[in-house]
Enzyme design. Structure first.
Site, PDB file in Angstrom:
ATOM      1  N   THR A  18      70.788  50.761  66.953  1.00 43.89           N
ATOM      2  CA  THR A  18      69.218  50.352  67.270  1.00 43.89           C
ATOM      3  C   THR A  18      68.824  49.788  67.400  1.00 43.89           C
ATOM      4  OG1 THR A  18      68.941  52.842  68.422  1.00 43.89           O
ATOM      5  CG2 THR A  18      67.128  51.777  68.954  1.00 43.89           C
ATOM      6  N   ARG A  22      72.047  49.457  59.765  1.00 43.44           N
ATOM      7  CA  ARG A  22      71.803  50.144  58.766  1.00 43.44           C
ATOM      8  C   ARG A  22      72.656  51.544  58.344  1.00 43.44           C
ATOM      9  NH1 ARG A  22      66.060  52.143  61.939  1.00 43.44           N
ATOM     10  NH2 ARG A  22      64.681  50.003  61.856  1.00 43.44           N
ATOM     11  N   SER A 113      63.859  50.977  58.099  1.00 44.52           N
ATOM     12  CA  SER A 113      62.855  51.784  58.800  1.00 44.52           C
ATOM     13  C   SER A 113      62.046  52.352  58.039  1.00 44.52           C
ATOM     14  CB  SER A 113      62.658  51.833  59.828  1.00 44.52           C
ATOM     15  OG  SER A 113      61.751  52.171  60.668  1.00 44.52           O
ATOM     16  N   HIS A 114      62.491  53.544  58.361  1.00 44.75           N
ATOM     17  CA  HIS A 114      61.830  54.706  58.197  1.00 44.75           C
ATOM     18  C   HIS A 114      62.774  55.547  57.481  1.00 44.75           C
ATOM     19  CE1 HIS A 114      63.809  54.894  62.030  1.00 44.75           C
ATOM     20  NE2 HIS A 114      64.015  56.409  61.786  1.00 44.75           N
ATOM     21  N   LYS A 126      68.676  43.540  59.994  1.00 46.27           N
ATOM     22  CA  LYS A 126      68.543  42.986  61.224  1.00 46.27           C
ATOM     23  C   LYS A 126      68.032  41.572  61.153  1.00 46.27           C
ATOM     24  CE  LYS A 126      64.392  44.355  62.588  1.00 46.27           C
ATOM     25  NZ  LYS A 126      63.558  44.765  63.829  1.00 46.27           N
ATOM     26  N   ASP A 277      55.097  52.468  57.997  1.00 49.67           N
ATOM     27  CA  ASP A 277      56.469  53.435  57.656  1.00 49.67           C
ATOM     28  C   ASP A 277      57.062  52.615  57.333  1.00 49.67           C
ATOM     29  OD1 ASP A 277      56.513  51.165  60.146  1.00 49.67           O
ATOM     30  OD2 ASP A 277      58.673  52.224  60.364  1.00 49.67           O
ATOM     31  N   ASP A 279      58.717  50.056  57.105  1.00 44.82           N
ATOM     32  CA  ASP A 279      58.471  48.423  57.032  1.00 44.82           C
ATOM     33  C   ASP A 279      57.698  47.908  57.899  1.00 44.82           C
ATOM     34  OD1 ASP A 279      60.276  49.409  59.655  1.00 44.82           O
ATOM     35  OD2 ASP A 279      61.160  47.807  60.218  1.00 44.82           O
ATOM     36  N   ASP A 281      56.704  48.450  61.118  1.00 42.94           N
ATOM     37  CA  ASP A 281      56.662  48.808  62.732  1.00 42.94           C
ATOM     38  C   ASP A 281      56.052  50.133  62.995  1.00 42.94           C
ATOM     39  OD1 ASP A 281      58.509  49.564  62.173  1.00 42.94           O
ATOM     40  OD2 ASP A 281      59.598  48.160  63.374  1.00 42.94           O
ATOM     41  N   ARG A 282      55.799  50.718  62.701  1.00 41.35           N
ATOM     42  CA  ARG A 282      55.930  52.023  63.604  1.00 41.35           C
ATOM     43  C   ARG A 282      53.741  52.286  63.092  1.00 41.35           C
ATOM     44  NH1 ARG A 282      60.340  56.151  63.972  1.00 41.35           N
ATOM     45  NH2 ARG A 282      61.804  54.403  64.726  1.00 41.35           N
ATOM     46  N   THR A 344      65.307  52.508  75.519  1.00 42.82           N
ATOM     47  CA  THR A 344      65.091  52.055  73.888  1.00 42.82           C
ATOM     48  C   THR A 344      65.382  51.161  73.120  1.00 42.82           C
ATOM     49  OG1 THR A 344      64.827  54.766  73.252  1.00 42.82           O
ATOM     50  CG2 THR A 344      65.294  54.125  71.501  1.00 42.82           C
ATOM     51  N   GLU A 363      56.783  52.961  72.590  1.00 46.30           N
ATOM     52  CA  GLU A 363      57.290  53.813  72.363  1.00 46.30           C
ATOM     53  C   GLU A 363      57.307  55.226  71.939  1.00 46.30           C
ATOM     54  OE1 GLU A 363      61.668  51.980  72.094  1.00 46.30           O
ATOM     55  OE2 GLU A 363      60.312  50.829  70.655  1.00 46.30           O
ATOM     56  N   GLU A 364      57.497  56.203  72.226  1.00 48.26           N
ATOM     57  CA  GLU A 364      57.301  57.244  71.610  1.00 48.26           C
ATOM     58  C   GLU A 364      57.891  56.923  70.077  1.00 48.26           C
ATOM     59  OE1 GLU A 364      60.539  59.560  70.417  1.00 48.26           O
ATOM     60  OE2 GLU A 364      61.563  58.099  71.448  1.00 48.26           O
ATOM     61  N   SER A 365      58.917  56.548  69.931  1.00 44.17           N
ATOM     62  CA  SER A 365      59.043  56.642  68.213  1.00 44.17           C
ATOM     63  C   SER A 365      57.795  56.163  67.675  1.00 44.17           C
ATOM     64  CB  SER A 365      59.966  56.025  68.404  1.00 44.17           C
ATOM     65  OG  SER A 365      60.260  54.613  68.882  1.00 44.17           O
ATOM     66  N   LYS A 376      57.720  45.743  67.410  1.00 41.84           N
ATOM     67  CA  LYS A 376      55.760  47.015  67.347  1.00 41.84           C
ATOM     68  C   LYS A 376      55.426  46.336  65.926  1.00 41.84           C
ATOM     69  CE  LYS A 376      59.150  50.716  65.867  1.00 41.84           C
ATOM     70  NZ  LYS A 376      61.231  50.434  66.240  1.00 41.84           N
ATOM     71  N   ARG A 496      68.658  63.847  70.222  1.00 43.90           N
ATOM     72  CA  ARG A 496      67.190  63.770  70.494  1.00 43.90           C
ATOM     73  C   ARG A 496      67.072  64.340  71.800  1.00 43.90           C
ATOM     74  NH1 ARG A 496      65.547  60.949  66.435  1.00 43.90           N
ATOM     75  NH2 ARG A 496      65.843  58.876  65.812  1.00 43.90           N
TER      76      ARG A 496
HETATM   77  C1  G16 Z   1      63.981  51.625  66.074  1.00 42.36           C
HETATM   78  C2  G16 Z   1      64.081  50.505  67.291  1.00 42.36           C
HETATM   79  C3  G16 Z   1      62.514  51.492  68.285  1.00 42.36           C
HETATM   80  C4  G16 Z   1      63.519  53.101  68.706  1.00 42.36           C
HETATM   81  C5  G16 Z   1      63.921  53.285  67.781  1.00 42.36           C
HETATM   82  C6  G16 Z   1      64.449  54.653  67.729  1.00 42.36           C
HETATM   83  O1  G16 Z   1      62.932  51.501  65.286  1.00 42.36           O
HETATM   84  O2  G16 Z   1      63.278  49.414  66.726  1.00 42.36           O
HETATM   85  O3  G16 Z   1      62.861  50.800  69.540  1.00 42.36           O
HETATM   86  O4  G16 Z   1      62.197  53.456  69.860  1.00 42.36           O
HETATM   87  O5  G16 Z   1      64.280  52.258  66.738  1.00 42.36           O
HETATM   88  O6  G16 Z   1      65.568  54.816  68.090  1.00 42.36           O
HETATM   89  P1  G16 Z   1      66.370  56.189  67.917  1.00 42.36           P
HETATM   90  O7  G16 Z   1      65.932  57.093  68.443  1.00 42.36           O
HETATM   91  O8  G16 Z   1      67.564  55.265  68.432  1.00 42.36           O
HETATM   92  O9  G16 Z   1      67.301  56.454  66.578  1.00 42.36           O
HETATM   93  P2  G16 Z   1      62.532  51.545  63.951  1.00 42.36           P
HETATM   94  O10 G16 Z   1      61.327  52.163  63.553  1.00 42.36           O
HETATM   95  O11 G16 Z   1      63.465  52.412  63.357  1.00 42.36           O
HETATM   96  O12 G16 Z   1      63.083  50.555  63.488  1.00 42.36           O
END
Ligand code: G16
Length: 543
Positions: A18, A22, A113-114, A126, A277, A279, A281-282, A344, A363-365, A376, A496
């Protein structure tokens, strides 16, 4: 300067998910693993001679070593200029900001990320393109294809760059500049929001807590909240970035940011809490005794956007990922602007923003952002809320309840089943896919299914198509259940399940979320056989 050519063999698992590649740190530490991926990126870009590349990461374990390798490979590839965050640090939105401001060709973001960090945690990489946003699917796919056909890479034999000293140096024909990771980003934030109003609100006693979760946003929050907005030092929690995030899981949600959430739910708790989070962005937004879901946050920012000077002329449109609740759609309708539904992944918003079709995305995430960058942006969302609160002078809870009264409430939750055996998760999804045709029309109690499909998306700007982006089950009353497998996990599969129900009746807006969604939660299991397939009684994480 001498350039060494090293023989390598391809790895078969370098397909970006996504958001980039990773993997466990130990995977990245294998000989040639990082180098291969970086070469696959550079080869995909074509002629990079003389161009500018931005490099930075979230400071997690292996960040510094990876940056030294990337610098040497970028020198060998002939980039003209490298902009590297001091200490190897740059938040993801800051990379996007720097790429745009300095008209760079692109950037490499080092982050998972998280996901947890440290020697036993995860690492990631990335590529972001010229508009500052994540590479679109056609680029990530080309990188993957290239990664499968590598035989050798080139690396400059130069000494390590001192990452901790601001300034310029040269290696071969490449200028290497160590830049302040915070300054450009903080200036951009100051240009969008009414810092004077926020400062005044804080000075008048409005109490703020920001949890950086020992990740990248500590230095950014210190500069913006403490230095520029005069919030007290102790408004910051866990503000020193650590390579292992202090052993924590830098995911700003009710489970992993529990210290902050507990504080916010105390009777004498602060007025406003937020977390970001790994990095940066969340974001998570919490008022005193009021959690704001990311989907609601997007809708509420949209409804109040003209409070912020950078958005005073209104917004052009909103985009949300498909599983995100439809709360933003209702606001868009009232504002008379379009609302787009994408798969997503933030990469799907880039074209819409570049084409000026949307201003806000979410996004919901726990991701919210706007066209100020192409990622983001956690602190941006925090500042947007602070700006709204400074103008409206109401509590978060009052703003949230007032919004529900006006637009209705979209009860929303996401249930995650983590580290499920990949075969079991795939079997569940395959079975769901094969039952799609027979689901439509079926009734579960008071819920009747009117549509069930596997979400497909056609980009309205470049016509590109993406299929199998999540299974949607939509009911007559607009309630939804969505099932997807995460594209960011590194162990097994993460299932999910997203659940949503609209409640127009104001007298029913104060139910606990899980209770309000109980019937749908049970139906989700009935339809997909979650327990049967996974052997799990309940989700690992509920947000
Ligand atoms: C990444 C993407 C987001 C996505 C999230 C969750 O976020 O940039 O657009 O909504 O992963 O993705 P998944 O449901 O496929 O795990 P981040 O913050 O991890 O870079």
């Amino acid at each position: 300067m001498h350039v060494k050519t090293i023989t390598t063999t391809p790895f078969s698992d370098q397909k970006p998910g996504t958001s980039g590649l990773r993997k466990a740190v130990s995977v990245f530490q294998q000989a040639h693993y990082l180098e291969n991926f970086v070469l696959a990126v550079f080869d995909t870009l074509g002629n990079v001679s003389g161009k500018t590349l931005v490099i930075g990461g979230d400071g997690r374990y292996y960040n510094r070593e990876a940056i030294q390798i990337i610098i040497k490979m970028a020198v060998a590839a002939g980039f003209g200029r490298l902009l590297v965050g001091k200490g190897g640090l740059l938040s993801t939105p800051a990379v996007s900001c720097v790429i745009r401001k300095h008209r760079a060709f692109g950037g490499l973001v080092l982050s998972a990320s998280h996901n947890p960090g440290g020697p036993d945690g995860d690492f990631g990489i990335k590529y972001n393109i010229q508009n500052g946003g994540p590479a679109p699917e056609k680029v990530t796919e080309a990188i993957f294809q290239r990664s499968k056909a590598l035989a050798k890479y080139r690396i400059a034999e130069t000494p390590d760059v001192d990452l901790d000293r601001l300034g310029k140096s040269e290696a071969g024909s490449t200028a290497i500049e160590i830049i302040d990771p915070v300054a450009d980003y903080a200036d951009l934030m100051e240009s969008l929001f009414d810092f004077a109003a926020i400062r005044k609100h804080i000075a008048a006693g409005f109490r703020v807590k920001f949890d950086a979760m020992h990740a990248i946003t500590g230095p950014y929050a210190r500069e913006i909240l403490v230095n520029r907005l005069s919030a007290p030092q102790d408004c910051l929690l866990n503000a020193t970035p650590l390579p292992d995030f202090g052993g924590g899981h830098p995911d700003p949600n009710l489970v992993h940011a529990k210290e902050l959430v507990d504080m916010m739910f105390r009777a004498d708790g602060p007025d406003f809490g937020a977390a970001s989070d790994g990095d940066g962005d969340r974001n998570m937004i919490v008022g005193k005794q009021m959690f704001v879901t990311p989907s609601d946050s997007l809708a509420m920012i949209a409804a109040n956007s003209t409070c912020a000077p950078g958005y005073s002329k209104g917004i052009r449109g909103i985009a949300r990922s498909m599983p995100t609740s439809q709360a933003a759609d209702v606001v868009a309708k009232k504002l008379g602007v379009p609302c787009f539904e994408t798969p997503t992944g933030w990469k799907f918003f880039g074209n819409l923003m570049d084409a000026d079709k949307v201003t806000l995305c979410g996004e919901e995430s726990f991701g919210t952002g706007s066209d100020h960058v192409r990622e983001k942006d956690g602190l941006w969302a925090v500042l947007f809320w602070l700006n709204i609160l400074a103008v409206r002078r109401q509590s978060v809870a009052d703003i949230v309840r007032g919004h529900w009264r006006e637009y209705g409430r979209h009860y929303y939750t996401r249930h995650d089943y983590e580290e499920v055996e990949a075969e079991k998760a795939t079997a569940l999804i395959n079975q769901l896919r094969s039952s799609l045709a027979s689901l439509t029309g079926r009734r579960y109690g008071r819920f009747r299914i009117v549509l069930s499909d596997d979400f497909s998306y056609k980009d309205s700007v470049d016509g590109s198509e993406s299929h199998q982006q999540g299974i949607r089950v939509i009911f007559e009353d607009s309630s939804r259940i969505v099932y997807r497998l995460s594209g960011t996990g590194t162990k097994g599969a993460t299932l999910r399940v997203y659940l949503e129900r609209f409640e127009a009746d104001n007298s029913r807006h104060d139910q606990p979320t899980q209770a309000a969604l109980k019937e749908l939660i049970d139906i989700a299991d009935d339809i997909a056989g979650i327990r049967r397939h996974t052997g799990r009684d309940q989700p690992d994480v509920i947000t």
